[in-house]
Enzyme design. Structure first.
Site, short mmCIF file in Angstrom:
data_model
loop_
_atom_site.label_atom_id
_atom_site.label_comp_id
_atom_site.label_asym_id
_atom_site.label_seq_id
_atom_site.Cartn_x
_atom_site.Cartn_y
_atom_site.Cartn_z
N TYR A 176 12.12 -2.68 -3.84
CA TYR A 176 11.57 -2.87 -4.98
C TYR A 176 10.69 -3.96 -5.08
O TYR A 176 9.43 -3.39 -5.54
CB TYR A 176 12.85 -3.21 -6.10
CG TYR A 176 12.40 -3.76 -7.22
CD1 TYR A 176 11.55 -2.98 -8.22
CD2 TYR A 176 12.79 -5.08 -7.59
CE1 TYR A 176 11.03 -3.66 -9.14
CE2 TYR A 176 12.11 -5.66 -8.81
CZ TYR A 176 11.20 -5.05 -9.62
OH TYR A 176 10.80 -5.48 -10.70
N LYS A 220 6.31 -3.62 -5.84
CA LYS A 220 5.52 -4.28 -7.03
C LYS A 220 4.71 -5.22 -6.40
O LYS A 220 3.48 -5.26 -6.88
CB LYS A 220 6.54 -5.26 -7.41
CG LYS A 220 7.60 -4.49 -8.42
CD LYS A 220 7.04 -3.15 -9.46
CE LYS A 220 6.45 -4.06 -10.94
NZ LYS A 220 6.11 -3.14 -11.72
N THR A 262 6.74 -8.99 -11.09
CA THR A 262 7.93 -9.53 -11.19
C THR A 262 7.95 -10.86 -10.28
O THR A 262 7.09 -11.06 -9.34
CB THR A 262 9.12 -8.87 -10.26
OG1 THR A 262 10.37 -9.62 -10.40
CG2 THR A 262 8.81 -7.97 -9.28
N ASP A 263 8.74 -11.96 -10.55
CA ASP A 263 8.77 -13.04 -9.51
C ASP A 263 9.28 -12.58 -8.32
O ASP A 263 9.12 -13.39 -7.33
CB ASP A 263 9.66 -14.30 -10.25
CG ASP A 263 11.07 -13.83 -10.56
OD1 ASP A 263 11.36 -12.61 -10.36
OD2 ASP A 263 11.88 -14.59 -11.07
N GLU A 264 9.95 -11.72 -8.14
CA GLU A 264 10.63 -11.17 -6.93
C GLU A 264 9.53 -10.98 -5.71
O GLU A 264 9.79 -10.94 -4.70
CB GLU A 264 11.55 -9.82 -6.97
CG GLU A 264 12.73 -10.36 -7.94
CD GLU A 264 13.77 -9.03 -7.90
OE1 GLU A 264 13.99 -8.34 -6.84
OE2 GLU A 264 14.18 -8.75 -9.01
#
Length: 314
Positions: free
Chosen positions: A147, A151, A123-125
């Site tokens: 979260y 990742k 994810t870009d997060e």
């Protein structure tokens, strides 16, 4: 480009997985779906394609199940994950179990089987928030929620397996993905369904948080293009347009024909990142990825799908 006949999609009964499954059956002779059918995985998402796939209910942490499927496939796309930030804030343990331990089991078993390509969904997060500019694949990771930390941890383990064991691994880091069959805990389906029912739309803070939005069909095409090009490493997959949450909310209300008075500003989420932005020029230059859906067109299709299927979410 390599010619491959079989693929395993983990988390294939979820949002992205069920859309990828539909795209994959047009490309592969054998499509295997492994899903534990947690709250986010629903067998109904595979309705109409059940006879074209091999579905296995199970956990990606179960070595025996994974090993048996690995014997049958050439490509693996790992989409199995806990992905809702709000849930991770309440308890990060399920995210550690699925997103880190699960990913590592899939990695470890690659060493024992002849899988040609493994794609890990990130994810870009993992980059964290950025006030201006864009993150590229070489930038440091700075996750801000349980979260995104899970990742990022998985990315590090996957990268370590790639470097140490020379495994055929690709990591993809997409922006916010939306479209049909997304669980209604996420912003676009949640607000669409509530607006259709005339319910209040609880918007965090002042709604100014900015995200890049990528339609799920475009993302599935990006995944299949990466499989075709058979390259290792990390790729950002960016949405073509950025929108603030308040802009997205108003766009939904306009399409549904509901009043903006339904918007209810609520206390902001803990650790809410202000702005995500990634550069996917590497993907464009090396793979040739070109999204076909602008945000307006993708949102039109998404809202129409939820309008037709709203009874399934009552």
């Amino acid at each position: 480009m390599p010619n491959r006949d079989s693929i395993l999609i983990t988390g294939g009964a979820g949002f992205i997985g069920s859309n990828l499954t539909r795209a994959a059956i047009e490309r592969f002779e054998e499509v295997y779906v492994l899903d534990n059918l947690t709250y986010a995985g629903n067998i109904r998402n595979l309705h109409s394609v059940e006879d074209k796939i091999t579905f296995i209910e199970g956990d990606i942490r179960e070595h025996e199940i994974v090993s048996e499927i690995y014997e049958q496939v050439e490509v693996v796309v790992n989409l199995a994950a806990e992905s809702h930030v709000d849930r991770s804030i309440k308890s990060g343990i399920p995210f550690l179990q699925s997103n880190v331990e699960g990913a590592y089991v899939l990695m470890e078993l690659l060493q024992e089987h002849d899988v040609d390509r493994f794609i890990q969904m990130s994810t870009d997060e993992v980059y964290g928030s950025i006030e201006e500019g864009e993150f590229s694949e070489g930038d440091p990771l700075d996750p801000s929620s349980p979260y995104s930390a899970s990742k990022a941890s998985a990315d590090l383990f996957v990268n370590a397996c790639w470097e140490t064991y020379d495994l055929p691994i690709t990591i993809v880091r997409p922006t916010n993905i939306y479209g049909p069959r997304q669980h209604p805990e996420k912003l676009i389906p949640k607000f669409t369904l509530r607006a259709l029912s005339g319910d209040r739309l609880p918007l965090y803070g002042d709604g100014s948080n900015v995200r890049q939005w990528l339609y799920v069909k475009d993302f599935c095409n990006a995944l299949l293009q990466i499989v075709d090009h058979d390259t290792d490493g990390i790729y950002n997959v960016a949405g073509p347009e950025r929108r603030s949450n308040i802009e997205v909310t108003k766009a939904i209300l306009e399409r549904v024909g509901a009043s903006e008075s339904l918007i209810e500003f609520v206390a902001d989420r803990a650790g809410h990142d202000k702005r995500y932005a990634i550069d996917d020029s590497k993907l464009q230059e090396e793979i040739g990825f070109d999204p076909q859906y602008g945000f307006a067109a993708g949102l039109d299709e998404t809202i129409e799908w939820y309008r037709k299927h709203r009874d399934s979410y009552q």
